[in-house]
Design an enzyme around this catalytic site. Sequence first.
Site, PDB file in Angstrom:
ATOM      1  CG  HIS A 126     -11.032  -8.034   6.310  1.00  0.00           C
ATOM      2  ND1 HIS A 126     -10.017  -8.652   6.994  1.00  0.00           N
ATOM      3  CD2 HIS A 126     -10.812  -8.325   4.995  1.00  0.00           C
ATOM      4  CE1 HIS A 126      -9.232  -9.299   6.134  1.00  0.00           C
ATOM      5  NE2 HIS A 126      -9.690  -9.110   4.920  1.00  0.00           N
ATOM      6  CD  GLU A 183      -1.685  -2.456   1.322  1.00  0.00           C
ATOM      7  OE1 GLU A 183      -0.543  -2.675   1.788  1.00  0.00           O
ATOM      8  OE2 GLU A 183      -2.481  -3.374   1.045  1.00  0.00           O
TER       9      GLU A 183
HETATM   10  C1  LIG Z   1      -1.682  -5.041   4.181  1.00  0.00           C
HETATM   11  C2  LIG Z   1      -2.666  -5.877   3.457  1.00  0.00           C
HETATM   12  N1  LIG Z   1      -3.017  -5.526   2.210  1.00  0.00           N
HETATM   13  C3  LIG Z   1      -3.934  -6.240   1.523  1.00  0.00           C
HETATM   14  C4  LIG Z   1      -4.514  -7.341   2.071  1.00  0.00           C
HETATM   15  C5  LIG Z   1      -5.591  -8.113   1.301  1.00  0.00           C
HETATM   16  N2  LIG Z   1      -5.096  -9.429   0.937  1.00  0.00           N
HETATM   17  C6  LIG Z   1      -5.368 -10.500   1.688  1.00  0.00           C
HETATM   18  S1  LIG Z   1      -4.598 -11.859   1.116  1.00  0.00           S
HETATM   19  C7  LIG Z   1      -3.939 -11.029  -0.179  1.00  0.00           C
HETATM   20  C8  LIG Z   1      -3.042 -11.744  -1.121  1.00  0.00           C
HETATM   21  C9  LIG Z   1      -1.875 -12.382  -0.427  1.00  0.00           C
HETATM   22  O1  LIG Z   1      -1.111 -13.085  -1.341  1.00  0.00           O
HETATM   23  P1  LIG Z   1       0.124 -13.961  -0.869  1.00  0.00           P
HETATM   24  O2  LIG Z   1       1.029 -13.139  -0.021  1.00  0.00           O
HETATM   25  O3  LIG Z   1       0.719 -14.560  -2.079  1.00  0.00           O
HETATM   26  O4  LIG Z   1      -0.473 -15.073   0.082  1.00  0.00           O
HETATM   27  P2  LIG Z   1      -1.542 -16.195  -0.309  1.00  0.00           P
HETATM   28  O5  LIG Z   1      -2.895 -15.608  -0.082  1.00  0.00           O
HETATM   29  O6  LIG Z   1      -1.327 -16.581  -1.713  1.00  0.00           O
HETATM   30  O7  LIG Z   1      -1.286 -17.309   0.647  1.00  0.00           O
HETATM   31  C10 LIG Z   1      -4.325  -9.704  -0.163  1.00  0.00           C
HETATM   32  C11 LIG Z   1      -3.952  -8.698  -1.166  1.00  0.00           C
HETATM   33  C12 LIG Z   1      -4.127  -7.668   3.387  1.00  0.00           C
HETATM   34  N3  LIG Z   1      -4.656  -8.720   4.025  1.00  0.00           N
HETATM   35  N4  LIG Z   1      -3.204  -6.939   4.040  1.00  0.00           N
END
Ligand SMILES: Cc1ncc(C[n+]2csc(CCOP(=O)(O)OP(=O)(O)O)c2C)c(N)n1
Lengths: 336, 336, 371, 371
Positions: free
Chosen positions: A129, A60
Amino acid sequence: MTELTLGKALGAGLRRAMLDDEKVVLLGEDIGKLGGVFRITDGLLDEFGPRRVIDTPLAESGIVGTAVGLAFRGYRPVIEIQFDGFVYPAFDQIVSQVAKLHYRTQGRVKMPITIRIPWAGGIGAAEHHSESPEAYFVHTAGLRVIAVSNPEDAYRALRQAIACDDPVVFFEPKRLYHHKGEVDLDAPLADAPPMGLARVARSGTDVTLLTYGAMVGTALQAAEAAADEGISLEVIDLRSLSPVDYDSVAASVRKTGRVVVAHEASREAGVAAEVIASITERCFEYLESAPLRVTGHDIPYPPAKLEKYHLPDLDRILDAVDRVLDRPNSLTGADA
Amino acid sequence: MTELTLGKALGAGLRRAMLDDEKVVLLGEDIGKLGGVFRITDGLLDEFGPRRVIDTPLAESGIVGTAVGLAFRGYRPVIEIQFDGFVYPAFDQIVSQVAKLHYRTQGRVKMPITIRIPWAGGIGAAEHHSESPEAYFVHTAGLRVIAVSNPEDAYRALRQAIACDDPVVFFEPKRLYHHKGEVDLDAPLADAPPMGLARVARSGTDVTLLTYGAMVGTALQAAEAAADEGISLEVIDLRSLSPVDYDSVAASVRKTGRVVVAHEASREAGVAAEVIASITERCFEYLESAPLRVTGHDIPYPPAKLEKYHLPDLDRILDAVDRVLDRPNSLTGADA
Amino acid sequence: MSPQITPIADTAQDLELSERLLAPDGTRLADPRLDAYVADVNAAQLRDLLRDMIVLRRIDAEGVALQRQGQLGLWAPCQGQEATQIGTARALAPADYVFPSYRETGVVYARGAQPGDYVRMWRGEEGSAYDPSALRVAPFQIIIGAQTLHAVGYALGILHDGADEVAVAYFGDGATSQGDVNEAMIFAASYQAPVVFVCQNNHWAISEPVSVQSQFPIAGRAPGFGIPSMRVDGNDVLACLAAMRWALDHARSGKGPAYIEAVTYRMGPHTTADDPTRYRPEGELEAWRRRDPITRLDAYLRAAGELTDEHLAEIQAAADLAAKEMRAACLGMVTRPPLAVFDRVYAEPHTGLERQRDEYAAYLASFEGEA
Amino acid sequence: MSPQITPIADTAQDLELSERLLAPDGTRLADPRLDAYVADVNAAQLRDLLRDMIVLRRIDAEGVALQRQGQLGLWAPCQGQEATQIGTARALAPADYVFPSYRETGVVYARGAQPGDYVRMWRGEEGSAYDPSALRVAPFQIIIGAQTLHAVGYALGILHDGADEVAVAYFGDGATSQGDVNEAMIFAASYQAPVVFVCQNNHWAISEPVSVQSQFPIAGRAPGFGIPSMRVDGNDVLACLAAMRWALDHARSGKGPAYIEAVTYRMGPHTTADDPTRYRPEGELEAWRRRDPITRLDAYLRAAGELTDEHLAEIQAAADLAAKEMRAACLGMVTRPPLAVFDRVYAEPHTGLERQRDEYAAYLASFEGEA
Ligand SMILES: Cc1ncc(C[n+]2csc(CCOP(=O)(O)OP(=O)(O)O)c2C)c(N)n1
Ligand SMILES: Cc1ncc(C[n+]2csc(CCOP(=O)(O)OP(=O)(O)O)c2C)c(N)n1
Ligand SMILES: [Mg+2]
Ligand SMILES: [Mg+2]
């Protein structure tokens, strides 16, 4: 007039802004193919292509920081923060850069950045959330802060925010994304009321009830219920949290002399505190009782199963109304 | 009693806390050999070694995030943020982690982290070196917020903050670092007043003047000047901004019926708004005029040459006093 | 498993890992990767670089003097870093846009700063020292590392505009620890944006030696993000020019970001408020004096018979003039009136702030009749 | 200039860059760097790993089912990532401490989670799914990447305590873009803290393919920070076990942090709220089904004559029991009473909150007489 959900109205507002000004670009996580986790940008990648609808890496601060650079270059970035609780990693870029660059450069660099935030609770979500961070931005000079409560306002205010040469933090009550309302998609922006104007959502004479976002609906229900008991509430949807339209607010307070301010966010140094301090300053001689706050508690947002005990609801608003009217209430103990 | 500057009192407080509890470790930029840019940690590296006085890489989120991990391990980290304006990169770790982990784990994980922030303006510094971000933390449930105004309080409150099992954001008015006062270095913490208690810095009867930090000195000067005009100000040093000691505040307001709240931070949704909203709620029937705020303007902190037009000073406080007393003032236009 | 990496055990030695074209004694060294980038540089141009460095050092000294005399609130000296700043900035095209930190006096000098531009911010008159669009330089950034993301965003705009321009971010060794600087590499690589990162590793972040941030060459980080990098002797102006031309070429030709670590040394204090005797190891400054960027180029030019005492006298006169003009601009600055604190917080009318302004105006006016 | 790096043009091919011990068809491959770390692993242990993966998949499926039935607010499936989670977590010593993200169901399983621990958070009953000290696992982290710094801080504490322990951070490919994750590497390297970073590159961050975050192997970033790294086939449980033993050995023996990128695949949606058909390319899931971590180990064991139908039946029964217990625990959960929202915001008394609690209690009590 077209019937649209709040979510679709926001999508239509984005689309319209992109058509109106080719410098408008969207940035965010998952806003491309997916159309965002709330589908607000659905279809925009197909229509405008990946240079204007930009899926960003997952960071972000990076999103807001690159938007600042785009603004230096003359672009008008519109950011989607995926959920309210994920805006904090960008806080430094927002507070120290976005909010200050226009002042720092005495207007030589403009920051027409819109930061859209799907916002607040009531949807049974996991931690982080359901946050209501608006007070942080209201307290930050250099930003404007908008909170919408219905499709028509959403469509108009989002276009106004994007067209505004100042940075705007734009709060979208995610619990209302599927709520429907009439929207005039062709209304010219030039004829629209200014972005900062509050709206009397229901007129009344006994108590002024000030709120914004999803809580406007709750306030209107409260007004309905109060009417059954012969109490007339004036419900004002603040719409703009910074600046607050104190002329409209004061006009109402001078009429009713009694005030309740409601929001989901926690109480200490929240928006309601600001509104009450300002009202007291401006309308002291009109006040017939102490203005009261109905807010989330000063606790971290609780687990989903408990959120209903955190969020102000109709009954808590009515209890505060009873209190400002000196009717029996939870604190007098009697007969509530 | 020993005469110490505020800065030295803080250093003594750190040293004492480190002697009392070996789990206390210090983290920050330049706190080792340099002793911090304000020399607060001067000598501590030599005395306690690099495992307890830790020069960190230049990243505030990293500092707070690693402190969270140290707290998981049973440590009691004390962080120095180099200047107020550099706390924002750590905002996410503070708001989403430090403030919430105790609640999230229902007390199974404690976060006894103290975040020291050299704070506020009036020293002719460059941008980002004169910020007053306290309201952000006051609005954040799960944190405690302390602001000190003199060496004795500083010494005691810092030790209390470090000993407290909750996270504390600890504001140190850098403009007072060289101010001297008597400190009882041997006073046992057990006998000390609780950390959250406000202090009547000067008693009076006509107007309650609430403030904290460096502004306490300005308020006392204002009280002195007002006394010359026969007006008696009661000056209260809030000391704890979250929670605010409303029992003490209300006692004073019930006596005077008139309130001025002063702080350097900007006004919208600031601490003064909170204090006024709460006072209005608790003491409405005692109020004889609208409580007023004397604050920094809602502008980014201005360049050094202009800061005196931003910071509340004695005259602005006295003008507000005149206003709450309905005496001629800048707004009545007459005879100021 | 990843390859073995050699830590920089001894910062005094770490220049040996860097590209260079001029040895500390002024000997011209061959460098197969850099030579091509400076094949066109003749003696006159080298003299111009020498002049730039000498004038810059004089401007910097004047900044320190003005601060000592109470005319500036603060000054962040760049003494020792002249080759890095001049060498890299002289490689820029006019349309390129720079995002600097507070120490880049030499960069704004090279971009054509006016005399007052050096001091306006440090004197506390304005938030920005200069008009960013006039110099194509963003305001000095004080929040460590924040500007690197701005450069990436700007570069993304260049890319979308199809323009033949590059954005450049300057930052220090300490800054490399900030999340923002790492996110900047990630965003730049993801978008293949035309941005050049210039890390001035001056061995110190206030009192912290670079080893607190990294025990390995900082330039070694960029390739892991997919960004080619070069570690260059930052006290060798010719090598800095060459490296920057390589990086700008790379970015300009659509190949995405490039990264330079210029290994140099902060000869002065962090700022005029700092006291390096509290932390600088004995002898370190002396060792680096022997690598002074100015004497090095001076030696090379003299040995080549391309620098006379007349040349130097003329340069010295130019330096003195620059300092004089800077001082005059500084002393001549007029502070804006009180109500200016409200100016341009917003680009559009703001009811809340207007009211505060009016109240404050009334308050100020209430003193007017007074003695 | 930095060495040439080959981008991962085609994520389908990128496993070829990774260490592995079992081919997708179950063939045992020799790997000079990994073999030594699993020389002691016998057939019974391999069967235990298979059991873990099968039970985990069953637990995961039950989580999805409970969500579909309205018993959970959300579930983040880990289907496809069993080998990564089980292989790495089974390498841990009891005293090691884990900082996971929300998807590490397999890690908490391996740490001895109770049936309710899987669902307590997703059901919205509590902020933390389990007692962190009981499992030596920090609460599931939702803020992407934040936990990596916590692991580093914890490891710093281990270092200062002189303890024979390691802290472990789990995070995704998307997380590698966050400033925090990069700062974690920097702090870990600076302190030489005993921490192991485990990046589960499951190819997706919600709808964004890993190429948005990086077009180069993620494991390639760590060496630039001075942290040795390994890229391992994350669908090969034996390789994951070996790689994690390497990393833990490294950290435990005082050599500082280590980094593992486990290349795996998220076979399900991001969460039960997600619809991958909107973004997942045709055929990708099918391709990855052929690399399923469970069938791979199954094939190896069968070929070695070490897996019978009886074995499998017994495992299946254990899996069904685990799912049943989990369901029972879920359905049996009792939501805390309203005033519990105020519990343990603070560790010590807080006048402000006590007043709010009292007021709210009075408010709730005011309904008590009502029908
Ligand atoms: C700071 C933050 N930004 C955005 C999100 C929303 N979000 C939740 S999971 C996710 C994707 C995460 O991807 P990854 O790190 O590859 O982990 P995976 O879900 O594939 O295990 C996002 C963008 C969040 N939880 N925290
Ligand atoms: C976010 C932030 N944290 C801390 C500081 C305080 N600070 C100012 S300069 C500095 C050191 C910077 O070191 P480096 O990046 O190496 O640049 P240099 O000063 O050597 O040019 C620090 C810690 C700051 N300005 N911003
Ligand atoms: Mg440096
Ligand atoms: Mg992923």
